[in-house]
Design an enzyme around this catalytic site. Structure first.
Site, PDB file in Angstrom:
ATOM      1  N   ASP A   1       0.825  -1.208   0.000  1.00  0.00           N
ATOM      2  CA  ASP A   1       0.000   0.000   0.000  1.00  0.00           C
ATOM      3  C   ASP A   1       0.858   1.256   0.000  1.00  0.00           C
ATOM      4  O   ASP A   1       0.757   2.115   0.873  1.00  0.00           O
ATOM      5  CB  ASP A   1      -0.889  -0.021   1.258  1.00  0.00           C
TER       6      ASP A   1
ATOM      7  N   GLU B   1       3.865  -7.710   7.434  1.00  0.00           N
ATOM      8  CA  GLU B   1       2.577  -8.338   7.122  1.00  0.00           C
ATOM      9  C   GLU B   1       2.669  -9.462   6.094  1.00  0.00           C
ATOM     10  O   GLU B   1       1.960  -9.463   5.088  1.00  0.00           O
ATOM     11  CB  GLU B   1       1.585  -7.269   6.647  1.00  0.00           C
TER      12      GLU B   1
ATOM     13  N   TYR C   1      -6.230  -2.877  13.346  1.00  0.00           N
ATOM     14  CA  TYR C   1      -7.151  -1.850  12.855  1.00  0.00           C
ATOM     15  C   TYR C   1      -8.588  -2.110  13.312  1.00  0.00           C
ATOM     16  O   TYR C   1      -9.534  -1.930  12.550  1.00  0.00           O
ATOM     17  CB  TYR C   1      -7.063  -1.767  11.336  1.00  0.00           C
TER      18      TYR C   1
ATOM     19  N   GLU D   1       1.541  -0.717  13.960  1.00  0.00           N
ATOM     20  CA  GLU D   1       0.568   0.055  13.171  1.00  0.00           C
ATOM     21  C   GLU D   1      -0.780   0.064  13.880  1.00  0.00           C
ATOM     22  O   GLU D   1      -1.207  -0.967  14.401  1.00  0.00           O
ATOM     23  CB  GLU D   1       0.359  -0.542  11.766  1.00  0.00           C
TER      24      GLU D   1
HETATM   25  C1  LIG Z   1      -4.307  -4.103   6.417  1.00  0.00           C
HETATM   26  C2  LIG Z   1      -3.207  -3.586   7.258  1.00  0.00           C
HETATM   27  C3  LIG Z   1      -3.095  -2.080   7.115  1.00  0.00           C
HETATM   28  C4  LIG Z   1      -1.940  -1.695   6.189  1.00  0.00           C
HETATM   29  N1  LIG Z   1      -0.676  -2.164   6.721  1.00  0.00           N
HETATM   30  C5  LIG Z   1       0.480  -1.926   5.835  1.00  0.00           C
HETATM   31  C6  LIG Z   1       0.557  -0.452   5.431  1.00  0.00           C
HETATM   32  O1  LIG Z   1       1.538  -0.294   4.438  1.00  0.00           O
HETATM   33  C7  LIG Z   1      -0.780   0.046   4.900  1.00  0.00           C
HETATM   34  O2  LIG Z   1      -0.690   1.408   4.534  1.00  0.00           O
HETATM   35  C8  LIG Z   1      -1.852  -0.177   5.989  1.00  0.00           C
HETATM   36  C9  LIG Z   1      -3.173   0.444   5.538  1.00  0.00           C
HETATM   37  O3  LIG Z   1      -3.969  -0.227   4.881  1.00  0.00           O
HETATM   38  O4  LIG Z   1      -3.355   1.645   5.866  1.00  0.00           O
END
Ligand SMILES: CCC[C@@H]1NC[C@@H](O)[C@H](O)[C@H]1C(=O)O
Length: 621
Positions: free
Chosen positions: A168, A436, A492, A530
């Site tokens: 992302d 991840e 999240y 995160e």
């Molecule tokens: C689904 C896990 C969230 C995800 N985790 C990795 C980041 O690089 C993304 O930006 C973050 C997002 O979707 O905001």
């Protein structure tokens, strides 16, 4: 080639350096014809003009250029000063993303895979001294299951290649960090390591090793340690040894004290020219005397528990893309200090050497992450997690038969380069080997074992190793957490699941998972690497709705309540410090909007909430 040119470049009595940054010629090569058409010899026909360092993607006004995937070329020229001809001459690229082949005067002089660590190529045999030399570099930004970061490459109906990132952030590419011409003596220091031993009486011992090339037996390798006021506090000789410091000013979190370590190769023949004082090579660096360890479910710095407060970040800014911008780096540190942060993760790739040197000076605690992101097949911002593209239909990332060969090989090489580059930074306190990954899959286990076993051999300071775990591999589903010294979670609840009015349900689900983790990993510390909620700056709503600034604050408050309920939690890094660019998609509004600050580094309400929480002296350290 690690011939002394991979050490951070500097000018000393024996070393020389010339920046090649500036405007270079540039062009795309969608049919990969450039080498066949002689571009390395004759230069780039019909070239555009672009800045180095910078990504190329946000410079142009047409979509085909922004989204370009494939080969692309840069060209410039440089003069090789005749005074340097008795030294080894290198071109050092601090980053060429994602891979590069380098040509000087039409002669291939080296290649490199990986877009976030430096490489250097020796050019003595290709240059014309005291004349202009043509430097031509072919880059490529295609993603695959064996690239770091990982993804896939598709095609449009007309055959145009399209990047399919499993991550992302925008697949920015180019010569994104400085390029230099450097000259190093034939007999030189090529690397060093340090480990630290602290004593209760305030003294310390710096154990060092020095790597050299061409060291003659009659020459002396001298090592000195100099404190902040310029006093030599310890000295030793030889390729390994110890520097005993009677009163050590320790490097500590947000209280950085640095020492200058100085390596000098002295001519032992006794007939050295008086002019150079018999100095054959001289290199110096900044180190911090500190220890890092995980014990009793804490992360200890100099034997005392620390609590990480800070952010996941990106090297990302307008126009530059992922190009190094020291003004942005400086502003980001200012924002983090303003918030009361003491740490960040280099999500999701090694950041620039300048960034880490600043972290050393500011006393920030860094989780240093290799670009092993996208080891979970998820396209278009996670809507399609485990979506299968044509080539790999029906299999998880780690089920791919090439993953234990090609991917593991590239991953190990990237770790070797990361650890060699960053092993002496006091700010680096932990290594993240993957972001991840699909750690719920059985096929991931042998891969994790191989990569963690490899990483364990790379760090003389034996700093903790980790990876970040995502919700698809929640407590009870993750099969790989045993390999990690610290459990790092990206969570999240209240955003991707049970958002908005369901926030109370999200909290209950979050705590249920945490209760499960406490049973599964009762002895390890936990860090939230995160947590965040997309927020459009300026959207206000009473009562709140998702995407409003009010909701981002409600969301953060809930996360912090959960973190504070578990003593095993020793860190919280909010996602993200700033809004940042991603590929386009229905869940991204010109990028990811989870920033506490906007992309032009201005605060949302969440920034003030974090500042209040993290500047509250009654809380964690
Ligand atoms: C689904 C896990 C969230 C995800 N985790 C990795 C980041 O690089 C993304 O930006 C973050 C997002 O979707 O905001």
């Amino acid at each position: 080639t690690n011939d002394g040119a991979l050490l951070y470049p500097q000018v000393t009595a024996t070393r020389r350096m010339q920046s090649l940054d500036g405007i270079w010629r540039f062009r795309f090569d969608p049919e990969s014809e450039g080498e066949r058409d002689g571009w390395p010899e004759t230069g780039l026909p019909d070239a555009a003009q672009v800045p180095v360092p910078a990504s190329f993607n946000d410079l142009f006004t047409d979509k085909a250029s922004r989204e370009y995937t494939g080969d692309f070329w840069y060209e410039t020229e440089f003069v090789a000063p005749g005074e340097w001809r008795d030294k080894d001459l290198f071109l050092r690229f601090d980053a060429a993303t994602h891979r590069a082949d380098v040509f000087v005067n039409g002669i291939p002089v080296g290649s490199h895979e990986g877009g976030f660590t430096p490489f250097a190529v020796r050019v003595n045999d290709a240059v014309r001294w005291n004349e202009a030399n043509r430097l031509v570099v072919r880059l490529n930004n295609e993603l695959s299951h064996a690239s770091l970061p990982a993804g896939t490459t598709g095609t449009l109906p007309d055959g145009t290649k399209v990047s399919g990132p499993y991550f992302d952030f925008f697949n920015y590419a180019g010569l994104q960090r400085p390029v230099r011409l450097i000259a190093v003596p034939a007999e030189a220091v090529t690397g060093y390591t340090t480990t630290y031993e602290l004593h209760k009486d305030g003294s310390a011992i710096v154990h060092y090793t020095v790597e050299t090339r061409g060291l003659r037996p009659e020459d002396t390798l001298r090592v000195r340690l100099i404190d902040e006021v310029g006093s030599v506090v310890a000295d030793a000789q030889g390729a390994e040894g110890e520097l005993a410091v009677a009163y050590a000013r320790l490097w500590d979190v947000r209280d950085a004290h640095l020492y200058r370590i100085e390596f000098t190769i002295l001519d032992g023949t006794g007939n050295a020219a008086a002019a150079d004082g018999g100095v054959i090579d001289e290199y110096h660096d900044e180190i911090g005397i500190r220890t890092v360890e995980v014990r009793d479910r804490e992360i200890l710095l100099n034997g005392r528990p620390v609590y990480l407060r800070g952010f996941g970040r990106h090297e990302d800014s307008a126009i530059n893309g992922r190009g190094e911008n020291l003004a942005v780096v400086t502003r980001d540190f200012e924002l983090m200090k303003w918030c009361g942060a003491n740490s960040f993760r280099t999500s999701h790739y090694p950041y620039s050497e300048e960034e880490l040197r600043l972290a050393d000076r500011e006393g920030f605690l860094v989780i240093d992450e290799v670009a092993a992101v996208g080891f979970m097949k998820s396209l278009m911002n996670f809507l399609d997690a485990a979506k299968d593209d044509d080539e790999h239909r029906g299999r998880g990332f780690f089920d791919d038969p090439d993953v234990m060969t090609r991917t593991l090989h590239v991953h190990k090489a990237a770790l070797d380069e990361l650890f060699t580059r960053d092993r002496n930074h006091p700010s680096v306190i932990m290594w993240s080997l993957m972001n991840e990954p699909d750690s719920a899959s059985e096929a991931a286990v042998p891969y994790f074992r191989a990569i963690f076993d490899h990483a364990r051999t790379l760090d003389p300071q034996h700093r903790p190793l980790t990876y970040t775990n995502l919700m698809m591999a929640a407590a009870g589903r993750d099969r790989c957490h045993g390999f990690a010294d610290v459990i790092c979670l990206n969570r999240y609840y209240g955003w991707y699941v049970q958002g908005g009015y369901q926030l109370s349900g999200a909290k209950a689900a979050f705590m249920a998972e945490m209760d499960r983790w406490m049973q599964i990993e009762p002895d390890k510390p936990f860090v939230f690497t995160e947590y965040g909620a997309d927020t459009a700056a300026g959207v206000h709503k009473l009562p709140s709705v998702q995407w409003s600034e009010e909701y981002q604050c409600e969301y953060l408050k809930m996360q912090h309540e959960v973190f504070d309920a578990y003593p095993a939690v020793v860190g919280e890094q909010m996602w993200n410090l700033c809004d940042f660019q991603t590929g386009e998609g229905i869940m991204r509004v010109d990028g990811n909007r989870k920033g506490a600050f906007t992309r032009d580094r201005q605060p949302k309400a969440a920034a003030f909430l974090l500042r209040e929480r993290w500047n509250d002296a009654t809380r964690h350290q």
